[in-house]
Design an enzyme around this catalytic site. Structure first.
Site, PDB file in Angstrom:
ATOM      1  N   CYS A 145      -3.991  13.078  13.328  1.00 37.58           N
ATOM      2  CA  CYS A 145      -4.804  11.868  13.244  1.00 37.58           C
ATOM      3  C   CYS A 145      -4.577  11.073  14.510  1.00 37.58           C
ATOM      4  O   CYS A 145      -3.808  11.481  15.371  1.00 37.58           O
ATOM      5  CB  CYS A 145      -4.525  11.073  11.985  1.00 37.58           C
ATOM      6  SG  CYS A 145      -2.972  10.245  12.009  1.00 37.58           S
ATOM      7  N   ASP A 188       5.041   0.761  11.877  1.00 42.64           N
ATOM      8  CA  ASP A 188       3.815   0.138  11.350  1.00 42.64           C
ATOM      9  C   ASP A 188       3.640  -1.307  11.801  1.00 42.64           C
ATOM     10  O   ASP A 188       2.603  -1.923  11.518  1.00 42.64           O
ATOM     11  CB  ASP A 188       3.790   0.224   9.808  1.00 42.64           C
ATOM     12  CG  ASP A 188       3.643   1.654   9.328  1.00 42.64           C
ATOM     13  OD1 ASP A 188       3.236   2.516  10.127  1.00 42.64           O
ATOM     14  OD2 ASP A 188       3.956   1.915   8.153  1.00 42.64           O
ATOM     15  N   ARG A 239      -8.504   0.027   4.906  1.00 44.91           N
ATOM     16  CA  ARG A 239      -7.691   1.062   4.276  1.00 44.91           C
ATOM     17  C   ARG A 239      -6.369   0.490   3.774  1.00 44.91           C
ATOM     18  O   ARG A 239      -5.782   1.029   2.837  1.00 44.91           O
ATOM     19  CB  ARG A 239      -7.365   2.169   5.291  1.00 44.91           C
ATOM     20  CG  ARG A 239      -8.516   3.114   5.559  1.00 44.91           C
ATOM     21  CD  ARG A 239      -8.029   4.263   6.400  1.00 44.91           C
ATOM     22  NE  ARG A 239      -6.681   4.601   5.968  1.00 44.91           N
ATOM     23  CZ  ARG A 239      -5.706   5.022   6.754  1.00 44.91           C
ATOM     24  NH1 ARG A 239      -5.911   5.196   8.031  1.00 44.91           N
ATOM     25  NH2 ARG A 239      -4.507   5.307   6.271  1.00 44.91           N
ATOM     26  N   LYS A 287       0.846  -1.210   0.000  1.00 44.98           N
ATOM     27  CA  LYS A 287       0.000   0.000   0.000  1.00 44.98           C
ATOM     28  C   LYS A 287       0.878   1.255   0.000  1.00 44.98           C
ATOM     29  O   LYS A 287       0.655   2.184  -0.786  1.00 44.98           O
ATOM     30  CB  LYS A 287      -0.893   0.017   1.250  1.00 44.98           C
ATOM     31  CG  LYS A 287      -1.504   1.377   1.531  1.00 44.98           C
ATOM     32  CD  LYS A 287      -2.218   1.451   2.855  1.00 44.98           C
ATOM     33  CE  LYS A 287      -1.361   1.715   4.058  1.00 44.98           C
ATOM     34  NZ  LYS A 287      -1.195   3.126   4.454  1.00 44.98           N
ATOM     35  N   ASN A 288       1.888   1.272   0.877  1.00 45.79           N
ATOM     36  CA  ASN A 288       2.659   2.506   1.031  1.00 45.79           C
ATOM     37  C   ASN A 288       3.620   2.758  -0.129  1.00 45.79           C
ATOM     38  O   ASN A 288       4.107   3.879  -0.286  1.00 45.79           O
ATOM     39  CB  ASN A 288       3.406   2.502   2.372  1.00 45.79           C
ATOM     40  CG  ASN A 288       2.440   2.727   3.526  1.00 45.79           C
ATOM     41  OD1 ASN A 288       1.277   3.079   3.304  1.00 45.79           O
ATOM     42  ND2 ASN A 288       2.906   2.524   4.754  1.00 45.79           N
TER      43      ASN A 288
END
Ligand code: EPU
Length: 422
Positions: free
Chosen positions: A116, A309, A401, A22-23
């Site tokens: 966030c 992460d 996500r 994803k990143n």
């Protein structure tokens, strides 16, 4: 909204294939703004963050087609240069359209992302870097307006912040610098594999970048870039998450397929130190159930250090490993929301000032818990796999996500996990 119901105690066995990162995908998708020619990107995970990025590109005028992991993008006629608040607030990584828009159109308007749940996430280093290449930067009414009327010019730009280099900041400056006049040197650059994948993508488009993966990246500006085909690297964090699932809940072992062993080195070293048996088999890793796992101390650091992460997922493992584990997050010191939820499941945890002290208990027990962010949700799913009874995890849109069909992948391994409307 949907929720997961996980019944603890099912043993895992079998093989799971890691999706594209994803990143790595997000900045690579943004980089297609740099050319009017068609780009074909393979192994883009089907997660909501990549969907948001494609929406942003479409909003700017890109033609986008998506078919089972392959995304075809053509940014021939960009008719806008803005990423509105509605999209940026859903995904912070939207800020990585700033660099390519500035390079291609000499201007960009992007809403400022707010803080966030994992902490205050400023973009001062991105803005300072783009200013260093000659952009005029105005922050007004929650928006950043960047303009470089006469184009960008290379310079030496430092990307080091107080908690280390910024990953998306390095990406933004690299994407802006590829079409700038002259040479740009990024010092204190982020060394993450995702930055290297972006540099490989840009070089395949015709950019001249050397040193990606080291703290000093040199970029010689070129006048234009062309279309390209590219396959995104495997997602090292998804891989790490499944390794922890295997360590916690395998009957004998599970095989995690499509691994880049170098990218996973710090994670596999840590799991091995905890007593989890891990074996390499080509580009697979086989992880066995740890018989008597012990805790460990981890401190998150920029790559090649232990990734922030993977911090939450390791906390899920440590919640039931013998002894005391100390987990310090130096990158996002407030990123411990998962622990408040794990406490509801019986974890013995104290958190203070960016450091968690976890004393392993024999078993957690199922409880209703709430996902607060992407990796926190993954940690709750892991904790639920071995908890006594049923865990109901609400707000799983957070996990969607960044994990491609995690419930299906875990169910294929034998987990008792169901997705239901909330
Ligand atoms: N920072 C600043 N100023 C800036 C930018 C960052 O002070 O202008 C600070 C941050 O507050 C943080 C540190 O620098 O303390 C590192 O943040 P970084 O900019 O590297 O984070 P990012 O690029 O916004 C990416 C990943 C995150 C991952 C971090 C750190 C993407 C899309 N996101 O974010 O991934 O945690 O790097 O490795 O690549 C996730 O996937 O769950 C996730 C949050």
């Amino acid at each position: 909204m949907e929720k997961f119901i996980v019944k603890g105690g099912a043993e895992l066995e079998g093989k799971v294939t890691v999706s594209g990162s994803k990143n790595a995908s997000l900045p690579i998708l943004a980089a297609t703004l740099l050319t009017s020619e068609q780009c074909v990107i393979r192994r883009v995970p089907d997660v909501s963050d990549t969907n948001y990025m494609l929406q942003i590109l479409q909003n700017l005028g890109a033609d986008v087609e998506r078919a089972s992991g392959t995304v075809t993008i053509r940014c021939a006629n960009l008719h806008r240069h803005d990423a509105p608040y509605d999209l940026v607030r859903k995904m912070r990584a939207s800020v990585c359209v700033m660099g390519p828009l500035l390079a291609r159109l000499n201007r960009a308007n992007v809403s400022l992302p707010g803080g966030c749940v994992i902490g205050d996430r400023p973009i001062d280093l991105h803005l300072k870097g783009l200013e260093g290449l000659g952009a005029d930067v105005q922050v007004d009414g929650g928006d950043v307006r960047l303009e470089a009327r006469y184009g960008l010019t290379g310079d030496t730009i430092d990307m080091q912040g107080k908690s280390g280099a910024t990953v998306l900041g390095t990406d933004n400056v690299m994407m802006a610098a590829v079409l700038a006049k002259g040479t740009t040197v990024i010092t204190g650059a982020a060394c993450e594999p995702e930055v290297v994948d972006l540099a490989d993508f840009l070089n395949a488009m015709g950019a001249k970048i050397t040193g990606a993966g080291t703290p000093r990246i040199e970029i010689e500006g070129v006048s234009e870039l062309g279309g390209v085909e590219h396959s995104v690297i495997p997602d090292r964090i998804e891989a790490g998450t499944f390794l922890v699932a295997g360590a916690m809940a395998a009957r004998e072992s599970i095989t995690v397929r499509r691994i880049n062993h170098d990218h996973l080195a710090r994670i596999t070293e840590t799991l091995t130190a905890c007593g989890c048996p891990i074996e390499k088999d080509g580009d697979n890793l086989i992880i066995g159930k740890a018989e008597n796992p012990v805790g460990a101390n981890i401190i998150t650091r920029p790559y090649p250090g232990f990734p922030t992460d993977m911090q939450a997922q390791m906390c899920a493992l440590f919640a039931t490993t013998a002894g005391t584990s100390v987990v310090q997050d130096t990158i996002f010191p407030q990123r411990f929301m998962h622990l408040s939820e794990m406490k509801r499941m019986g974890a013995n945890v104290e958190v203070d000032d960016g450091t968690a002290v976890i004393k392993g208990v024999d078993q957690l027990s199922g409880a209703p818990v709430m996902a607060s962010d992407l990796r926190a949700s993954a940690a709750l799913v892991l904790a639920a796999l071995t908890a006594k009874g049923e865990t109901e995890i609400s707000r799983v849109y957070h996990i969607d996500r960044g994990y491609e069909h995690i419930d299906d992948k875990l169910a294929d391994l034998g987990a008792d996990i169901r997705r239901l409307p909330a």
